[in-house]
Each structure stands twice: as C-alpha cells, then as structure tokens.
Design a protein around this motif. Sequence first.
Motif, PDB file in Angstrom:
ATOM      1  N   ASP A 273      -3.342  12.796   0.073  1.00 44.61           N
ATOM      2  CA  ASP A 273      -4.236  12.565   1.274  1.00 44.61           C
ATOM      3  C   ASP A 273      -4.910  11.489   1.171  1.00 44.61           C
ATOM      4  OD1 ASP A 273      -4.441  12.349   3.922  1.00 44.61           O
ATOM      5  OD2 ASP A 273      -5.561  14.548   4.769  1.00 44.61           O
ATOM      6  N   LEU A 274      -5.055  11.023  -0.166  1.00 47.21           N
ATOM      7  CA  LEU A 274      -6.463   9.931  -0.635  1.00 47.21           C
ATOM      8  C   LEU A 274      -6.001   8.808  -0.027  1.00 47.21           C
ATOM      9  CD1 LEU A 274      -6.349  11.337  -4.203  1.00 47.21           C
ATOM     10  CD2 LEU A 274      -8.311  12.182  -2.280  1.00 47.21           C
ATOM     11  N   LEU A 275      -4.940   8.568  -0.282  1.00 49.49           N
ATOM     12  CA  LEU A 275      -4.304   7.000   0.564  1.00 49.49           C
ATOM     13  C   LEU A 275      -4.746   6.300   1.902  1.00 49.49           C
ATOM     14  CD1 LEU A 275      -2.412   4.777  -0.998  1.00 49.49           C
ATOM     15  CD2 LEU A 275      -1.272   5.622   0.677  1.00 49.49           C
ATOM     16  N   ARG A 276      -5.451   5.400   1.794  1.00 52.04           N
ATOM     17  CA  ARG A 276      -5.804   4.525   2.984  1.00 52.04           C
ATOM     18  C   ARG A 276      -5.571   3.344   3.029  1.00 52.04           C
ATOM     19  NH1 ARG A 276     -10.452   4.402   0.594  1.00 52.04           N
ATOM     20  NH2 ARG A 276     -11.908   2.353   0.673  1.00 52.04           N
ATOM     21  N   GLY A 277      -5.259   3.076   4.779  1.00 51.66           N
ATOM     22  CA  GLY A 277      -4.398   1.578   4.963  1.00 51.66           C
ATOM     23  C   GLY A 277      -2.344   1.916   5.030  1.00 51.66           C
ATOM     24  N   GLY A 278      -1.888   3.504   4.431  1.00 52.77           N
ATOM     25  CA  GLY A 278      -0.323   3.324   5.239  1.00 52.77           C
ATOM     26  C   GLY A 278      -0.030   2.826   4.156  1.00 52.77           C
ATOM     27  N   GLY A 279       0.219   2.494   3.407  1.00 56.15           N
ATOM     28  CA  GLY A 279       0.894   1.886   1.826  1.00 56.15           C
ATOM     29  C   GLY A 279      -0.159   0.847   0.987  1.00 56.15           C
ATOM     30  N   LEU A 280       0.503  -0.206   0.517  1.00 54.90           N
ATOM     31  CA  LEU A 280       0.166  -1.288  -0.923  1.00 54.90           C
ATOM     32  C   LEU A 280      -0.140  -2.455  -0.619  1.00 54.90           C
ATOM     33  CD1 LEU A 280      -0.154  -1.187  -4.040  1.00 54.90           C
ATOM     34  CD2 LEU A 280       2.279  -1.242  -3.765  1.00 54.90           C
ATOM     35  N   SER A 296      10.511   4.248   1.520  1.00 55.48           N
ATOM     36  CA  SER A 296      11.371   5.591   1.982  1.00 55.48           C
ATOM     37  C   SER A 296      10.171   6.235   1.806  1.00 55.48           C
ATOM     38  CB  SER A 296      12.208   5.472   0.591  1.00 55.48           C
ATOM     39  OG  SER A 296      12.196   5.450  -0.019  1.00 55.48           O
ATOM     40  N   GLN A 297       8.916   6.272   2.132  1.00 52.25           N
ATOM     41  CA  GLN A 297       8.474   6.678   1.847  1.00 52.25           C
ATOM     42  C   GLN A 297       7.095   6.790   3.343  1.00 52.25           C
ATOM     43  OE1 GLN A 297       7.610   9.584  -1.318  1.00 52.25           O
ATOM     44  NE2 GLN A 297       9.166   8.654  -1.889  1.00 52.25           N
ATOM     45  N   HIS A 298       7.848   5.822   4.112  1.00 55.89           N
ATOM     46  CA  HIS A 298       7.025   5.361   5.417  1.00 55.89           C
ATOM     47  C   HIS A 298       5.687   5.599   4.914  1.00 55.89           C
ATOM     48  CE1 HIS A 298      10.418   7.686   6.851  1.00 55.89           C
ATOM     49  NE2 HIS A 298      10.279   9.186   6.646  1.00 55.89           N
ATOM     50  N   LEU A 299       5.988   4.034   3.781  1.00 55.59           N
ATOM     51  CA  LEU A 299       4.176   3.799   3.289  1.00 55.59           C
ATOM     52  C   LEU A 299       5.007   2.056   3.861  1.00 55.59           C
ATOM     53  CD1 LEU A 299       3.950   5.959   0.134  1.00 55.59           C
ATOM     54  CD2 LEU A 299       2.699   5.311   2.745  1.00 55.59           C
ATOM     55  N   ARG A 300       3.914   1.475   3.745  1.00 54.55           N
ATOM     56  CA  ARG A 300       3.880  -0.461   4.117  1.00 54.55           C
ATOM     57  C   ARG A 300       3.306  -1.065   2.439  1.00 54.55           C
ATOM     58  NH1 ARG A 300       1.073   0.895   8.799  1.00 54.55           N
ATOM     59  NH2 ARG A 300      -0.716   0.159   6.744  1.00 54.55           N
ATOM     60  N   LEU A 301       4.180  -2.349   2.759  1.00 56.71           N
ATOM     61  CA  LEU A 301       3.699  -2.920   0.976  1.00 56.71           C
ATOM     62  C   LEU A 301       3.129  -4.542   1.765  1.00 56.71           C
ATOM     63  CD1 LEU A 301       3.369  -3.431  -1.578  1.00 56.71           C
ATOM     64  CD2 LEU A 301       5.962  -4.780  -1.579  1.00 56.71           C
ATOM     65  N   GLU A 302       1.671  -4.902   1.678  1.00 55.67           N
ATOM     66  CA  GLU A 302       1.474  -5.860   2.209  1.00 55.67           C
ATOM     67  C   GLU A 302       1.522  -6.638   1.334  1.00 55.67           C
ATOM     68  OE1 GLU A 302      -0.409  -7.596   5.226  1.00 55.67           O
ATOM     69  OE2 GLU A 302       0.042  -5.390   5.588  1.00 55.67           O
ATOM     70  N   ARG A 303       2.260  -7.592   1.346  1.00 52.98           N
ATOM     71  CA  ARG A 303       2.289  -8.826   0.201  1.00 52.98           C
ATOM     72  C   ARG A 303       1.049  -9.741   0.840  1.00 52.98           C
ATOM     73  NH1 ARG A 303       6.641  -8.441  -3.080  1.00 52.98           N
ATOM     74  NH2 ARG A 303       8.515  -7.241  -2.061  1.00 52.98           N
ATOM     75  N   THR A 304       0.806 -10.768  -0.654  1.00 50.51           N
ATOM     76  CA  THR A 304      -0.596 -11.960  -0.591  1.00 50.51           C
ATOM     77  C   THR A 304       0.358 -13.148  -1.815  1.00 50.51           C
ATOM     78  OG1 THR A 304      -1.236 -11.029  -2.506  1.00 50.51           O
ATOM     79  CG2 THR A 304      -1.824  -9.980  -0.365  1.00 50.51           C
ATOM     80  N   LYS A 305      -0.410 -14.171  -1.772  1.00 48.29           N
ATOM     81  CA  LYS A 305       0.244 -15.068  -3.022  1.00 48.29           C
ATOM     82  C   LYS A 305       0.028 -14.220  -4.146  1.00 48.29           C
ATOM     83  CE  LYS A 305      -3.475 -18.314  -0.891  1.00 48.29           C
ATOM     84  NZ  LYS A 305      -4.291 -19.112  -0.976  1.00 48.29           N
ATOM     85  N   VAL A 306       0.085 -15.139  -5.549  1.00 48.51           N
ATOM     86  CA  VAL A 306      -0.734 -14.740  -6.498  1.00 48.51           C
ATOM     87  C   VAL A 306      -1.596 -14.700  -7.334  1.00 48.51           C
ATOM     88  CG1 VAL A 306       0.070 -14.588  -8.440  1.00 48.51           C
ATOM     89  CG2 VAL A 306       2.227 -14.778  -7.093  1.00 48.51           C
ATOM     90  N   GLY A 307      -2.738 -13.791  -7.622  1.00 54.31           N
ATOM     91  CA  GLY A 307      -3.552 -13.251  -7.869  1.00 54.31           C
ATOM     92  C   GLY A 307      -4.647 -12.602  -7.604  1.00 54.31           C
TER      93      GLY A 307
END
Length: 445
Positions: A273-280, A296-307
């Motif tokens: 219960d330390l995670l904020r934002g619901g993912g990575l 599969s863990q009901h978490l999100r992956l938010e993608r950005t540009k490289v850097g």
Amino acid sequence: MGRYFGTDGIRGLTNAAPMTAEMAMKVGQAAGRKFLRGAHKHRVVVGKDTRLSGYMMESALIAGFTSVGMDVVMVGPVPTPAVAMLTRSMRADLGVMISASHNPYHDNGIKLFGPDGFKLSDEDEAEIERFLEEPPAYAEPRDIGRSRKFEDARGRYIHDAKMSFPSHLRLDDLSIVVDCANGAAYNVAPSALWELGASVTTLGVDPNGFNINDEVGSTAPAALQQKVRAIGADIGIALDGDADRLIVVDEKGSIVDGDQLMALVTSDWAKRDLLRGGGLVATVMSNLGLERFLESQHLRLERTKVGDRYVLEAMRQKGYNVGGEQSGHMILTDYATTGDGLVAALQVLACLVASGRPASEVLNLFEPLPQLLKNVRYSPGSAPLEESRVQQAIADAETRLGNSGRVLIRKSGTEPLIRVMAEGEDPALVENLVDNICEAVKQAA
C-alpha cells in the motif's frame, strides 16, 4: 533540446566544444545569474564523479559562480542523487553534478539541479543558454563569492540512502558483490551495504581518473557476473559512473534489467500500500512483457519519450511515485528527486530479504518478449523518416505484428542515428521486420 543542453545536461568530449573549461566558467556565470534572486547569500553545491577532467571543470565552474556572487560548496566525488539531496538539504539555490554518467573517462558533462533538487526545466535551461550568449553580470568586488569544501557529504548521503531501507529488515548474512564502475559511488555504496549488515565484495572501487566505466559498471556487467558465480554470492549490484543507474545480477550470474526491477518494486509497493498513481511510469523502450505483467496485477504502465527527465515529468504531473527506464534508471520520488542506483538497489534487496528465496526466483517476474534494436546512421540534414518507402516499411511491420508486438522508430537525441526497435512473440519475424526497416532507412539516407 537547446544548442548546448541535451536530454541530460551538457555533455561531450573534454577539451573540445562545448566541454571546455571556458564553457564551464560561462555556465557558472550564466546559471549563477539565473538563480541569484532575493537578498540572501546565494549558495551552489558542486559535486563530481572520478574523471581526471573533473578537477578542471570543477575549478572553472567555481570561478564562474564566485565571479557573479555565489558561494560554492564543494562536495567532491559523490553520486548524482547525493548532489540533488544536498542541494535541498543545504537550502542551496542550485546544484551541479560534473559527470558524463556511463560514458568513458575522456567525456564529461554538467547537470544542473534547482533548489528543489529536481533537474532544471526546459525553460530554465533555455534562459541559461540565452545568458551564455551575453556578457557576464560580474559581482562588485566586495560581493564576490567564496568556496569551501564540505567534508561530510558522503556520510550525509549514506544516512539518507539507508533511511529508504525498511527499518525492520537487515542484510545480515547476505553475500553481495557491488560494482561501482570506478565511479562516484566507489566509497558510499559498499559502506551503506556494510552498515546494513551485508557481507560485501567490491569491484570497480579503485578510481584513477581514467578507469571510470572501463569494463566495469552497469554498462559492462561481465566482470560482475563472473565474480558472483566465482564466490557464490546471493546477488550482484552494478552502478554506473555517477550511480544514478542500476543493473542487477542474480545468484546464477544472469543479468536482470531495469524492466524486471521496476516490475518487482512496483508490485511490492502495491502490496504494501505504498504505491501512488496506480502503476508505473517508464519509457517507450520498456518491454511489452512488463506492460502485460502490470496489467495482470491490475496496474498501469504510463509510457514516455526516452530520457529520465520525461519519466520524472510524467510522474510529477500524474502523481506516480515509481518510474524508470529499462537501462536501469529508477526514480522513487518518496526518497529521491532523480534516479538513484543505491536507493533502488536497497528496495530490491528488501524484497529479496523479505521473501527468503533466491534472487533468480524473486527478480524474474515476467518473460520478456524478444526485442531487437538496431541503429542506422544517416547524413545530418537528411530526413529519412519522411521518405515514403520508410513509412511503408514501418506500416508493413506494424500490420504483420498486429497486437502481438510493436514497432518503435526514433531519432537519437545525441547522434545522427535512427534507432529501429521491434518486439514480438516470434524472434525470427522481429529480426526480419527490423532488417526490412533498416534497409529502407539506409536507402533513404
């Protein structure tokens, strides 16, 4: 990106423009001018890694800052995250790290941090670039700044890093090989692990000005793999030259990349219960296998540009506290304002100790999809990605992969290269598609 500032400050071959002593002095004068505000005595924290040219660049920056009225606190060879932490802790107006990260010794760079410990915004960098083109705003003789050494920087950083490790856990009897790349963490990383009870074996802790990142560190993990196997260690940890990046080796000597480490910390923090934002937050380079694991863990992956600056930007805007890159940068904003290899390693070690299982079981949470990256050089001034044959090759690849993979084509931010990456479930198909696109780019270039 501006004329001098790239995705991670100013960087280049030492004693060639822009990485000269003259430019470093001008950066000190321009950045000092930007951050001189209010009536208080202004202060800048200056750290460096272990390159020979660090002495020259440090002296030039000090001359620049003091000439416009800023006091300088020299903290010597410390990790990049230590400079960010000390800038905040000392109420400084600015922090500077002299480092070219994972590059060879003959390169160097200048990274700037604001009073909040975060890397400067594009707007701040643009204003400093504008000041670089103007005459310096010299201080009156009585207002010239002073410089002084701060002897306890390493101790302060070790204490800060250890505070990120769960207080109910210890590293007793854990055999760890730590490779410090003959870089900025050569002293602090082994000390912190030893203080937490680990049995520590070191690599890359004898810097001589020339051997930073030389066949050691996170970009050359073969020595670490060999050492872990040779002594039967539980885990190996490799940092890069300025210690903001982490790669891990399990007890079998297999490399564990940033995607697996981010999956581990994200899922562990979610359970606690330390995670904020619901993912990575991660970049477009992260493997599709990571995305599927998080789903599969009901978490999100938010993608950005490289850097890592873009990762951090998205984290701050959207309220995430875990982010990073496949290459091993991990940003944990509960503990640091920039990538921190030691703090990330301590989170990984906490998971390992709490589980009581071998590293090879704990650190491999998903099967990555086969991923292939190739670079194609092009003539500066040409625009191969705008050619119809290249666009057609990319479209064909996307059609053939469908939902079972993805294609990513991008220009390098530092060299005239087109980076062609594809991933999918069939490695032969991935290789074929990458080669087709590379060929089309070569013809167009």
